[in-house]
Design an enzyme around this catalytic site. Structure first.
Site, PDB file in Angstrom:
ATOM      1  N   CYS A  42     -41.434  -3.130 -38.462  1.00  0.00           N
ATOM      2  CA  CYS A  42     -40.648  -4.122 -39.200  1.00  0.00           C
ATOM      3  C   CYS A  42     -41.501  -5.371 -39.451  1.00  0.00           C
ATOM      4  O   CYS A  42     -42.387  -5.699 -38.666  1.00  0.00           O
ATOM      5  CB  CYS A  42     -39.398  -4.497 -38.403  1.00  0.00           C
ATOM      6  SG  CYS A  42     -38.312  -5.667 -39.272  1.00  0.00           S
ATOM      7  N   ASP A  44     -40.549  -8.288 -39.106  1.00  0.00           N
ATOM      8  CA  ASP A  44     -40.090  -9.344 -38.196  1.00  0.00           C
ATOM      9  C   ASP A  44     -41.267 -10.027 -37.489  1.00  0.00           C
ATOM     10  O   ASP A  44     -42.120  -9.347 -36.893  1.00  0.00           O
ATOM     11  CB  ASP A  44     -39.133  -8.717 -37.161  1.00  0.00           C
ATOM     12  CG  ASP A  44     -38.355  -9.760 -36.382  1.00  0.00           C
ATOM     13  OD1 ASP A  44     -38.992 -10.622 -35.734  1.00  0.00           O
ATOM     14  OD2 ASP A  44     -37.111  -9.725 -36.410  1.00  0.00           O
ATOM     15  N   ARG A  46     -41.469 -11.481 -34.835  1.00  0.00           N
ATOM     16  CA  ARG A  46     -41.487 -11.343 -33.375  1.00  0.00           C
ATOM     17  C   ARG A  46     -42.028  -9.996 -32.911  1.00  0.00           C
ATOM     18  O   ARG A  46     -42.074  -9.732 -31.708  1.00  0.00           O
ATOM     19  CB  ARG A  46     -40.061 -11.542 -32.824  1.00  0.00           C
ATOM     20  CG  ARG A  46     -39.488 -12.915 -33.139  1.00  0.00           C
ATOM     21  CD  ARG A  46     -37.993 -12.948 -32.934  1.00  0.00           C
ATOM     22  NE  ARG A  46     -37.297 -12.074 -33.889  1.00  0.00           N
ATOM     23  CZ  ARG A  46     -35.972 -11.914 -33.932  1.00  0.00           C
ATOM     24  NH1 ARG A  46     -35.202 -12.550 -33.074  1.00  0.00           N
ATOM     25  NH2 ARG A  46     -35.417 -11.111 -34.831  1.00  0.00           N
ATOM     26  N   HIS A  98     -37.090  -2.065 -33.860  1.00  0.00           N
ATOM     27  CA  HIS A  98     -36.840  -3.002 -32.758  1.00  0.00           C
ATOM     28  C   HIS A  98     -35.367  -3.342 -32.672  1.00  0.00           C
ATOM     29  O   HIS A  98     -34.674  -3.407 -33.688  1.00  0.00           O
ATOM     30  CB  HIS A  98     -37.685  -4.280 -32.917  1.00  0.00           C
ATOM     31  CG  HIS A  98     -37.307  -5.134 -34.092  1.00  0.00           C
ATOM     32  ND1 HIS A  98     -36.578  -6.302 -33.952  1.00  0.00           N
ATOM     33  CD2 HIS A  98     -37.529  -5.005 -35.413  1.00  0.00           C
ATOM     34  CE1 HIS A  98     -36.402  -6.853 -35.147  1.00  0.00           C
ATOM     35  NE2 HIS A  98     -36.965  -6.079 -36.056  1.00  0.00           N
ATOM     36  N   CYS A 101     -32.828  -6.137 -34.839  1.00  0.00           N
ATOM     37  CA  CYS A 101     -33.388  -6.199 -36.195  1.00  0.00           C
ATOM     38  C   CYS A 101     -32.362  -6.798 -37.167  1.00  0.00           C
ATOM     39  O   CYS A 101     -31.257  -6.267 -37.317  1.00  0.00           O
ATOM     40  CB  CYS A 101     -33.809  -4.806 -36.652  1.00  0.00           C
ATOM     41  SG  CYS A 101     -34.588  -4.802 -38.280  1.00  0.00           S
TER      42      CYS A 101
HETATM   43 CO    CO Z   1     -36.481  -6.029 -38.021  1.00  0.00          CO
END
Ligand code: CO
Length: 221
Positions: A42, A44, A46, A98, A101
């Protein structure tokens, strides 16, 4: 003064530190990349692929998009897979989702965020496919966790069915497709028990991983 000068300052420090540890590092990397893994994760912020698994530049080929989707007609992702498999000859493709998400949650809630809704429609298809299992859970947090897991399993199937991957297996190339999930709250990876090494294994691997995910989603998390 440059608007983002702190990033350039960080970069100079990082490059100096890498060179201090290994004087030949950048010269060596610039000559050749030979990663053993392709990571599909992803976007993301993080979930930084290399850091999570402790790999240096040059050690992992990476593709990231919102909610780690592998879409049969997405030339971007398919080109990454093709290059990784046929040119770099990676032996492992890791699809890593994750928990927590935001893309998956938007799909679960059917939120209206704009253009990205069209991309997340693919995650809604996963939700629809497993509708009874998802709605059967007690609360949204559990449904969110489960949909994050199911989305990984479905994307592993999508990778496994890509022409590039099936052709690699057909000519005897060693290639394993893995389904993992990362937990934001403790920084740990979890293997979802799906590892496909041949076209004939796709259905069996999917069914057993699905059964495991279903069993665990029913238990207290
Ligand atoms: Co995500």
């Amino acid at each position: 003064m440059h608007l983002l000068s702190h990033l350039f300052t960080n970069n100079r420090k990082w490059a100096a530190e890498m060179t201090r540890c290994e004087p030949d590092f950048f010269a060596r990397l610039s000559r050749q990349q030979a990663p053993q893994y392709l990571w599909i994760g992803c976007s993301d912020s993080r979930v930084p692929a290399n850091q999570i698994v402790g790999l240096l530049p040059g050690e992992m080929f990476v593709h990231r998009n919102i909610a780690n989707c592998v879409i049969h007609s997405d030339l971007n992702c398919l080109s990454v897979i093709q290059f990784a498999v046929e040119v770099l000859r990676v032996e492992h493709i890791i699809v890593c989702g994750h928990y927590g998400c935001g893309g998956v949650l938007s799909a679960l809630r059917d939120e209206k965020l704009g253009l990205v809704d069209n991309w997340l429609r693919h995650v809604q298809d996963v939700r629809s496919k497993h509708h009874s299992q998802v709605v059967g859970l007690a609360n949204e947090a559990q449904r969110h966790d489960l949909l994050c897991e199911l989305n990984v399993l479905e994307q592993v199937v999508n990778v496994s069915q890509a022409t590039v991957v099936r052709e690699a297996w057909a000519r005897g190339q060693v290639l394993a497709i893995h389904g993992w999930i990362y937990k934001l709250t403790d920084g740990l990876l979890r293997d979802l028990g799906m590892c496909v090494r041949a076209e004939a294994e796709i259905a069996g691997c999917y069914e057993s991983a699905l059964a495991q995910v279903a069993t665990e989603s029913g238990a207290a998390r």
